[in-house]
Design a protein around this motif. Structure first.
Motif, PDB file in Angstrom:
ATOM      1  N   ASP A 199      42.553  49.331  60.686  1.00  0.00           N
ATOM      2  CA  ASP A 199      43.642  50.041  60.016  1.00  0.00           C
ATOM      3  C   ASP A 199      44.628  49.075  59.358  1.00  0.00           C
ATOM      4  N   TRP A 200      44.457  47.777  59.622  1.00  0.00           N
ATOM      5  CA  TRP A 200      45.245  46.757  58.922  1.00  0.00           C
ATOM      6  C   TRP A 200      44.285  45.679  58.444  1.00  0.00           C
ATOM      7  N   VAL A 201      44.676  44.993  57.406  1.00  0.00           N
ATOM      8  CA  VAL A 201      43.824  43.915  56.925  1.00  0.00           C
ATOM      9  C   VAL A 201      44.685  42.724  56.468  1.00  0.00           C
ATOM     10  N   GLY A 202      44.210  41.533  56.825  1.00  0.00           N
ATOM     11  CA  GLY A 202      44.839  40.299  56.360  1.00  0.00           C
ATOM     12  C   GLY A 202      43.764  39.481  55.671  1.00  0.00           C
ATOM     13  N   VAL A 203      44.111  38.862  54.543  1.00  0.00           N
ATOM     14  CA  VAL A 203      43.107  38.098  53.796  1.00  0.00           C
ATOM     15  C   VAL A 203      43.550  36.644  53.705  1.00  0.00           C
ATOM     16  N   MET A 204      42.670  35.763  54.159  1.00  0.00           N
ATOM     17  CA  MET A 204      42.933  34.319  54.096  1.00  0.00           C
ATOM     18  C   MET A 204      42.149  33.716  52.940  1.00  0.00           C
ATOM     19  N   ASP A 205      42.739  32.728  52.301  1.00  0.00           N
ATOM     20  CA  ASP A 205      42.005  31.957  51.294  1.00  0.00           C
ATOM     21  C   ASP A 205      42.594  30.558  51.228  1.00  0.00           C
ATOM     22  N   ARG A 206      41.756  29.564  51.367  1.00  0.00           N
ATOM     23  CA  ARG A 206      42.166  28.156  51.276  1.00  0.00           C
ATOM     24  C   ARG A 206      43.374  27.847  52.146  1.00  0.00           C
ATOM     25  N   GLY A 207      43.342  28.336  53.363  1.00  0.00           N
ATOM     26  CA  GLY A 207      44.387  27.998  54.322  1.00  0.00           C
ATOM     27  C   GLY A 207      45.672  28.781  54.177  1.00  0.00           C
ATOM     28  N   ARG A 208      45.662  29.843  53.361  1.00  0.00           N
ATOM     29  CA  ARG A 208      46.879  30.657  53.205  1.00  0.00           C
ATOM     30  C   ARG A 208      46.553  32.133  53.352  1.00  0.00           C
ATOM     31  N   LEU A 209      47.528  32.855  53.867  1.00  0.00           N
ATOM     32  CA  LEU A 209      47.373  34.303  53.974  1.00  0.00           C
ATOM     33  C   LEU A 209      47.786  34.894  52.624  1.00  0.00           C
ATOM     34  N   VAL A 210      46.803  35.422  51.879  1.00  0.00           N
ATOM     35  CA  VAL A 210      47.123  35.883  50.525  1.00  0.00           C
ATOM     36  C   VAL A 210      47.484  37.365  50.481  1.00  0.00           C
ATOM     37  N   ALA A 211      47.143  38.094  51.533  1.00  0.00           N
ATOM     38  CA  ALA A 211      47.546  39.514  51.567  1.00  0.00           C
ATOM     39  C   ALA A 211      47.531  40.002  53.003  1.00  0.00           C
ATOM     40  N   GLU A 212      48.443  40.911  53.304  1.00  0.00           N
ATOM     41  CA  GLU A 212      48.466  41.558  54.623  1.00  0.00           C
ATOM     42  C   GLU A 212      49.053  42.947  54.414  1.00  0.00           C
ATOM     43  N   LEU A 213      48.261  43.953  54.635  1.00  0.00           N
ATOM     44  CA  LEU A 213      48.720  45.321  54.365  1.00  0.00           C
ATOM     45  C   LEU A 213      47.854  46.331  55.109  1.00  0.00           C
ATOM     46  N   PRO A 214      48.338  47.575  55.212  1.00  0.00           N
ATOM     47  CA  PRO A 214      47.506  48.594  55.858  1.00  0.00           C
ATOM     48  C   PRO A 214      46.209  48.782  55.072  1.00  0.00           C
ATOM     49  N   MET A 215      45.137  49.040  55.786  1.00  0.00           N
ATOM     50  CA  MET A 215      43.823  49.178  55.143  1.00  0.00           C
ATOM     51  C   MET A 215      43.852  50.242  54.043  1.00  0.00           C
ATOM     52  N   GLN A 216      44.554  51.345  54.321  1.00  0.00           N
ATOM     53  CA  GLN A 216      44.595  52.434  53.356  1.00  0.00           C
ATOM     54  C   GLN A 216      45.209  51.963  52.026  1.00  0.00           C
ATOM     55  N   SER A 217      46.293  51.199  52.139  1.00  0.00           N
ATOM     56  CA  SER A 217      46.941  50.695  50.912  1.00  0.00           C
ATOM     57  C   SER A 217      46.003  49.751  50.189  1.00  0.00           C
ATOM     58  N   PHE A 218      45.311  48.953  50.954  1.00  0.00           N
ATOM     59  CA  PHE A 218      44.404  47.969  50.364  1.00  0.00           C
ATOM     60  C   PHE A 218      43.285  48.668  49.593  1.00  0.00           C
ATOM     61  N   LYS A 219      42.734  49.698  50.257  1.00  0.00           N
ATOM     62  CA  LYS A 219      41.612  50.398  49.629  1.00  0.00           C
ATOM     63  C   LYS A 219      42.065  51.223  48.425  1.00  0.00           C
ATOM     64  N   ASN A 220      43.204  51.881  48.570  1.00  0.00           N
ATOM     65  CA  ASN A 220      43.664  52.767  47.491  1.00  0.00           C
ATOM     66  C   ASN A 220      44.371  52.021  46.374  1.00  0.00           C
ATOM     67  N   GLY A 221      44.951  50.902  46.706  1.00  0.00           N
ATOM     68  CA  GLY A 221      45.822  50.221  45.739  1.00  0.00           C
ATOM     69  C   GLY A 221      45.068  49.503  44.639  1.00  0.00           C
ATOM     70  N   ILE A 222      43.811  49.131  44.869  1.00  0.00           N
ATOM     71  CA  ILE A 222      43.075  48.362  43.864  1.00  0.00           C
ATOM     72  C   ILE A 222      42.077  49.286  43.160  1.00  0.00           C
ATOM     73  N   LYS A 223      42.223  49.361  41.852  1.00  0.00           N
ATOM     74  CA  LYS A 223      41.375  50.287  41.070  1.00  0.00           C
ATOM     75  C   LYS A 223      40.776  49.554  39.877  1.00  0.00           C
ATOM     76  N   ARG A 224      39.686  50.113  39.394  1.00  0.00           N
ATOM     77  CA  ARG A 224      39.119  49.632  38.126  1.00  0.00           C
ATOM     78  C   ARG A 224      39.380  50.735  37.094  1.00  0.00           C
ATOM     79  N   LEU A 225      40.021  50.364  36.003  1.00  0.00           N
ATOM     80  CA  LEU A 225      40.365  51.349  34.972  1.00  0.00           C
ATOM     81  C   LEU A 225      39.528  51.101  33.721  1.00  0.00           C
ATOM     82  N   ARG A 226      39.011  52.174  33.150  1.00  0.00           N
ATOM     83  CA  ARG A 226      38.327  52.038  31.855  1.00  0.00           C
ATOM     84  C   ARG A 226      39.313  52.506  30.777  1.00  0.00           C
ATOM     85  N   VAL A 227      39.669  51.551  29.912  1.00  0.00           N
ATOM     86  CA  VAL A 227      40.738  51.790  28.938  1.00  0.00           C
ATOM     87  C   VAL A 227      40.172  51.698  27.515  1.00  0.00           C
ATOM     88  N   HIS A 228      40.588  52.622  26.677  1.00  0.00           N
ATOM     89  CA  HIS A 228      40.171  52.608  25.269  1.00  0.00           C
ATOM     90  C   HIS A 228      41.358  52.199  24.406  1.00  0.00           C
TER      91      HIS A 228
END
Lengths: 301, 218
Positions: A199-228
């Motif tokens: 229910d929570w997720v933390g993301v590490m990259d190259r020795g730093r915590l780059v994100a820490e947020l509830p899983m729901q926000s993580f899953k819902n917050g990132i989208k792919r948009l098709r724009v014309h």
């Protein structure tokens, strides 16, 4: 929010090649916290710092209210740990290993340990040296759960296990969490596995915590948009544009973060058309997050 | 907690401990072989003492070997897994080290008691020539102290990291290399000899290993 794990500005260096910087983790009590990151990002090092196996050069670490490394034994008495690689003594039998482990934990639940042993079909008399990888994985999780810990720290607990064993281990873990309301801190490469249980997720990259947020926000917050007919310069967007890709003609794909449905009006305002909003799964979101983090600062964010 | 630590160490070192215990029991018995023929002349008594003395060299060897094997096996299983298990247990490190040290000492009681028992049987089973007498308690005490010295040294070395072991080994190799170099250029400096002298002669820590180990003496 009451925290099971908290780190502040933790710094740790391992030789010249690796550095953990400004680590600020906040794991709420009762959370199932997925700890993600590519190989070598510092997940195992972080876990070792949390358990007092390594000492930080700077910063503060608190586990279940105990300052680490000063109060490590007290924290460890309330923490179950499953490391990345088997750490138990191979010359002992299953029964001997359980007896050895139980002697260190006053909270040890012998009856439950026996139930789990039968459920995992582990032969009491078999030496650990002759257990398969899956059996060893089950024994390690069995020992950690039978301590009845308030916090479980699992470092790639299902890595290399076959799907059947993985399911058994995860089911036992989820049963435990449901019954005892324990906090689980789990690192894994298997992103889809974490998606199901965390229910929570933390993301590490190259020795730093780059994100820490509830899983729901993580899953819902990132989208792919098709724009014309997207504008050449995005300008002030109400969301964060992580990536833009030309698809031919006037079509473009945008990967954005912090997206909410009303934000579609932005495109009308700039003369573009939003054709489609696609949910990204955790793995795609994870990849995009890392890509953005690395683009912002070559060494991390 | 101590009981399970003792059990694991017994499991890891039971074969060498059992063999050493048997050996430690046999050494005093073998040391008094031939006592029966030495009743007569002073020359025969002298031969007997020489034989007992020769056999006595096995006592420090057994003591050193006991300390080495039990000391090294105390941490061997932890070394294999990078000490992760030992360090993730909810006990202070000093306490775990103390328990492991104590468990090894308990196991070493086997060879020590075997020396005592073997010595007792040896000196009562044979007729000691007039003017000579048996020293079963003294030889046991000395064996125990020797075992203790060897065990604590090897326990400490084995508790350290492989880097520590490499530094110690590297130091010794450097000393040997330096000695070879000094000999080659003809300089009259005896580094190894001096080191051994400092270690094995009073007040050196290993002085207890040297001298005569006589189960029967004047």
């Amino acid at each position: 929010m009451s925290l099971a794990i908290e780190t502040r500005d933790v710094v740790y260096r391992a030789g010249k090649s690796f550095e953990l910087r400004d680590l600020a983790l906040r794991v709420p009590v009762g959370a199932v916290y997925g700890f993600l990151g590519p190989n070598g990002s510092g997940k195992t090092t972080t876990i070792r710092l949390l358990l007092g196996l390594l000492r930080p050069e700077a910063g503060a670490i608190t586990v279940l209210g105990h300052a680490i490394p000063r109060e490590v034994p007290r924290a460890l008495a309330r923490t179950g740990f499953v490391p990345e690689r088997p750490h138990l003594y191979p010359s002992l039998t299953v029964a001997e290993s359980l007896r050895y482990h139980a002697a260190f934990y006053p909270t040890w639940d012998g009856r439950w340990a026996e139930e789990l042993r039968e459920r995992f079909r582990l032969d009491r008399t078999r030496p650990l040296a002759r257990l398969s990888k899956g059996e060893m994985g089950k024994l390690m999780i069995l020992q950690a759960l039978s301590q009845v810990p308030e916090l479980l720290v699992l470092d790639e607990p299902t890595d290399g296990l076959d799907p059947v064993v993985r399911r058994e281990v995860l089911t036992a873990l989820l049963d435990f969490v449901a019954q005892r309301n324990a906090t689980v801190f789990i690192s894994s490469h298997l992103i889809h596995e974490l998606e199901r249980i965390c229910d929570w997720v933390g993301v590490m990259d190259r020795g730093r915590l780059v994100a820490e947020l509830p899983m729901q926000s993580f899953k819902n917050g990132i989208k792919r948009l098709r724009v014309h007919k997207a504008p050449a310069l995005a300008g002030d967007t109400p969301f964060v544009v992580l990536a833009r890709e030309q698809e031919g003609g006037f079509a473009e794909t945008w990967v954005v973060r912090g997206w909410q449905a009303p934000m579609g009006q932005y495109f009308e305002g700039v003369g573009a058309t939003l054709r489609e909003v696609v949910d990204l799964d955790l793995e795609e979101g994870f990849v995009e997050l890392l890509r953005t983090a690395r683009a912002v600062t070559p060494g991390g964010i | 907690m101590f009981r399970v630590i003792l059990y694991t160490q017994w499991k890891w070192s039971r074969l060498p401990v059992a063999l050493l215990t048997v050996g430690a029991f046999l050494v005093p018995l073998l040391a008094v072989q031939g006592t029966g023929e030495a009743r007569g002349t002073t020359a025969q008594a002298g031969q007997l003492l020489a034989y007992v003395g020769a056999m006595g060299t096995f006592f420090p060897l057994m003591a050193g070997l006991s300390g080495l094997l039990v000391g090294v096996s105390a941490w061997a299983a932890d070394h294999r897994a990078g000490h992760v298990y030992a360090l993730s247990l909810p006990v202070p490190r000093w306490q775990l080290a103390l328990f492991r040290l104590g468990a090894g000492l308990v196991l070493l009681l086997g060879p020590v008691l075997a020396v005592w028992l073997g010595s007792q049987i040896a000196v009562t089973a044979v007729e000691i020539p007039l003017g000579l007498q048996g020293y079963p308690h003294l030889i046991t005490l000395r064996f125990m102290l020797c075992t203790l010295v060897a065990y604590t040294c090897f326990f400490a070395i084995s508790a350290g990291t492989s880097r520590t072991a490499a530094i110690i080994l590297g130091g010794l190799l450097a000393l040997i290399a330096a000695q070879i170099l000094l000999d080659a250029v003809g300089l009259d400096l005896h580094l190894l000899g001096t080191l051994l002298e400092k270690l094995f002669f009073w007040p050196g820590p290993l002085e207890i290993y040297t001298g005569r180990w006589m189960l029967i003496d004047v």
